[in-house]
Design an enzyme around this catalytic site. Structure first.
Site, mmCIF file in Angstrom:
data_model
loop_
_atom_site.group_PDB
_atom_site.id
_atom_site.type_symbol
_atom_site.label_atom_id
_atom_site.label_comp_id
_atom_site.label_asym_id
_atom_site.label_seq_id
_atom_site.Cartn_x
_atom_site.Cartn_y
_atom_site.Cartn_z
ATOM 1 C CE1 TYR A 45 -3.960 2.174 0.841
ATOM 2 C CE2 TYR A 45 -2.399 3.298 2.283
ATOM 3 C CZ TYR A 45 -3.619 3.263 1.624
ATOM 4 O OH TYR A 45 -4.490 4.319 1.741
ATOM 5 C CE LYS A 127 -17.302 -11.127 27.174
ATOM 6 N NZ LYS A 127 -16.795 -10.859 25.843
ATOM 7 N NE ARG A 148 -16.853 -0.998 24.903
ATOM 8 C CZ ARG A 148 -15.734 -1.596 25.216
ATOM 9 N NH1 ARG A 148 -15.368 -2.659 24.581
ATOM 10 N NH2 ARG A 148 -14.981 -1.144 26.180
ATOM 11 C CE LYS A 323 -13.582 -13.867 27.441
ATOM 12 N NZ LYS A 323 -12.643 -12.773 27.497
ATOM 13 C CB CYS A 446 16.152 1.859 28.975
ATOM 14 S SG CYS A 446 16.876 3.365 28.307
#
Ligand code: IVH
Length: 704
Positions: A45, A127, A148, A323, A446
């Site tokens: 692209y 769900k 949303r 879940k 770092c």
């Protein structure tokens, strides 16, 4: 497309190629904006766009009115108008096992002050693995459908939603405003058939039904959406002018009666055991449902209790998603790269031979830190039976929901003979500074601070991210580009971009991926964010341990940037300003210490001050508390409360515009003292502060 050298292109060939490029790039944009799989990869692209620009540079008079040069840089979300959700669309906390579910039940009870024996019903629903949609009905007419988005602002997809058969256009017998929320999804067989059709027209297949649903709903052309077999289950609501029912279960039934599809596996459950039994039943049926689900959602059934429980910053206290177990797959670990984050953390990333895990192609996984790679967990205990992870290993990858994939196991029988233990770098791979480990921290950081380009870029990316400045037209990709070219090195530079590069837009216009329009959009996007709410500003600074919730607490407590910095500047461990910081409920010594350190570092502070000079900081919108008797007051709760728990009392007080503090000082207005109140009550007395008992407090807030 065979690419001729541009210097030798004839005018006709150039015209022809510009037309082809315009079409190819427009198609690619459409794919991208539709959340489909792009037909061409990012690198191609970019190459095509560069070529298009180069041809235009040689033949300026051939530049087309629909030139891709002017059309790029637009993020997907710009394709749709935006909709501010009156009530934020929240996400859900997760539970992964029975213990998490028991914890959820006990935290609900604790918050509400209920004992384990008190009856408490839940509604459990599958769900659905799709994307959420909010439908607004006014006087029974569907007037708006919005995705949303970031929860506060979504995309207006009304025309597209009207094409979904499960979504009623009109409702009868409802109040003036009814916002119905639910999930748009696709059946697995419809998904398979769609992929066949996609392949026929030369399109790339969708990865899974969820992506197909998202790509189909977010089409700029609603006639395309209409041809896609989308469905909708209602599971909740937003703004309502009239309540639907007294319980979650009855409210869903009411939505069903109004014409919405309600998931048929929805049940009311009287106990966590009943929830787990239903979970097992639904898990058994999962494979034959015909659509994807990724868990079961448990919601407190009584809507009055839901109201009392309310929300944390992004999730409700009254619901949780249980879940299904993570999906697993084996693949080869090709390399371990070290990424440097905005706070300097060195994060090892596993580069994997791509493998499909639960319908998604995974090629990276997190390796957390050096101990994790070596086979040690947080407290030094062995993980994976102490097996270390080496480049070349055959590893088991898992992903649960949207979490970043992780490595669960290593198959030692497949380990190449020449595989060597991974040596974690002790210096920053980007700037070369030392990357030490602080005592008790598994992470190397770092210590190059602002001189480390990786930290600077990550800080900038965080600065423009959604929950921070969220500048239209300036995403992570653009920030990387500008930083690489030295146009911006710190947040303040964003606000001088227009002054430095805006004149005539020539410089920006000539850059890869920018045209007049996108440059103008960028500058107006930046200008729009010169006004910024205090909580967003605090969060945007990317100070370690100060997340979205912490930033909101600080903003609410101090009200203005000046008050915050004055307090932080004055604070040093154990003095009064320090105690004031720690008195904010939810701010502990770790967050306070990090804040004091960050604002106290001369270079970092100077950089922040340069930024602030460009901004008008909006004091944080406290819950209006309008007409509330406790608006603006500082309240301390001490002793035992009997009518409501401490957490609920605090949430209520804050919702009515008060500040809740953990310690009594001259700034305290009211001390609510229950039985057993000790030193705080006596201190309040000696300071002459108003002290009341719980009954008086309940009467004051109108809850008696
Ligand atoms: S309730 C405030 N119920 O899951 C509560 N969500 O991880 C909001 N989802 O954004 C969500 N099925 O898109 C709820 N039965 C269900 C759901 C469900 C799917 C999605 C929804 C939400 C996401 C949160």
């Amino acid at each position: 497309m065979a690419e001729a050298t541009i210097e030798t292109l004839t005018e006709d060939a150039a015209r022809q190629e510009l037309a082809e490029l315009a079409q190819r790039l427009a198609e690619a944009n459409e794919d991208y904006h539709g959340a489909d799989y792009p037909r061409i990869d990012d690198a191609t692209y970019d190459r095509l766009k560069r070529r298009n620009q180069a041809i235009e540079a040689r033949f300026p008079h051939l530049k087309r009115s629909d030139s891709p040069t002017d059309a790029v840089g637009a993020p997907a979300s710009d394709a749709f108008s935006k909709v501010a959700h009156q009530q934020r669309m929240m996400s859900l906390g997760n539970a992964f096992d029975a213990a998490d579910v028991a914890d959820f039940d006990s935290s609900v009870r604790k918050y509400l002050g209920m004992s384990a024996a008190d009856p408490l019903d839940y509604t459990a629903e599958p769900k659905i693995d799709g994307l959420s949609l909010s439908l607004r009905y006014e006087d029974g007419q569907l007037v708006q459908a919005a995705t949303r988005g970031d929860g506060r602002t979504g995309e207006n997809v009304t025309a597209n939603a009207r094409t979904i058969a499960d979504i009623p256009q009109t409702l009868t017998g409802v109040g003036a405003v009814l916002e119905v929320r639910g999930e748009v999804y696709m059946h697995q067989d419809d998904f398979a058939a769609l992929n066949v059709r996609q392949a026929e027209v030369g399109g790339k297949p969708f990865a899974n039904p969820r992506n197909a649903a998202a790509g189909s709903l977010r089409q700029l052309d609603a006639t395309i959406t209409a041809r896609r077999p989308l469905r909708f289950f209602a599971y909740g609501w937003g703004t309502l002018s009239e309540p639907l029912a007294d319980t979650q279960f009855d409210a869903l039934e009411r939505l069903g009666a109004l014409g919405f599809s309600i998931n048929p596996l929805t049940r009311r459950c009287p106990s966590p055991d009943a929830l787990l039994a239903l979970y097992a039943e639904i898990a058994q049926q999962r494979a034959t449902l015909g659509y994807d689900i990724d868990g079961v959602v448990y919601k407190v059934d009584d809507l009055a209790l839901q109201g009392r429980l309310g929300f944390r910053s992004t999730t409700p206290r009254w619901a949780i998603a249980h879940k299904f177990p993570a999906e697993l797959a084996w693949t080869r670990l090709e390399a371990i790269d070290i990424q440097v984050g905005r706070t300097g953390a060195l994060s090892p990333v596993a580069r994997l031979t791509p493998v499909t895990v639960g319908g998604v192609v995974v090629s990276n996984a997190t390796l957390h830190n050096e101990d994790y790679i070596a086979g040690h967990g947080a407290k030094g205990a062995e993980i994976r039976d102490g097996k270390d992870i080496r480049v070349g290993d055959w590893v088991q990858v898992y992903r649960a929901g949207d979490v970043i994939p992780k490595i669960a196991d290593v198959d030692l029988s497949q380990r190449p003979e020449d595989a060597v233990s991974f040596v974690f770098p002790t210096t920053c791979p980007i700037c070369g500074s030392d990357a030490p480990r602080e005592a008790g921290d598994a992470v190397r950081r770092c210590n190059g601070g602002l001189i480390c380009p990786a930290q600077a870029v990550e800080k900038l990316k965080h600065f423009v991210s959604r929950a921070a400045f969220d500048i239209d037209g300036l995403g992570a990709k653009q920030v990387e580009q500008f930083a690489e070219d030295g146009w911006i090195a710190e947040p303040a530079d964003i606000f001088t971009l227009e002054a430095r590069y805006g004149s005539g837009l020539q410089q920006l216009k000539n850059r890869e991926g920018w045209g007049e329009k996108s440059a103008q959009n960028l500058f107006s996007g930046i200008r729009a964010k010169r006004q910024i709410p205090l909580d967003r500003l605090i969060f945007s600074l990317g100070i370690r341990h100060v997340g979205e919730a912490g930033a909101a607490l600080l903003a609410r407590h101090f009200g203005t940037w000046e008050a915050l910095t004055a307090a932080v500047d004055a604070a040093s461990p154990e003095n009064e300003a320090w105690a004031d910081l720690l008195s904010i409920d939810g701010v502990g010594s770790v967050m306070a210490g990090s804040l004091v350190t960050a604002l106290g570092q001369a270079a970092e502070r100077a950089s922040i001050d340069r930024l602030v000079a460009h901004l008008q900081i909006q004091p944080v919108a406290r819950p209006s508390g309008e007409g509330s008797p406790i608006a603006g007051k500082t309240i301390v709760f001490t002793g035992n409360l009997e009518q409501m728990t401490r957490a609920e009392a605090k949430a209520r007080a804050e919702a009515m515009g008060a500040k809740v503090s953990g310690s009594v000082s001259a700034k305290t207005d009211i001390v609510v003292a229950g039985p057993g109140a000790g030193s705080k009550a006596s201190k309040a007395e000696s300071l002459g502060i108003e002290i009341m008992d719980e009954a008086a407090w309940m009467a004051l807030i109108g809850a008696a």
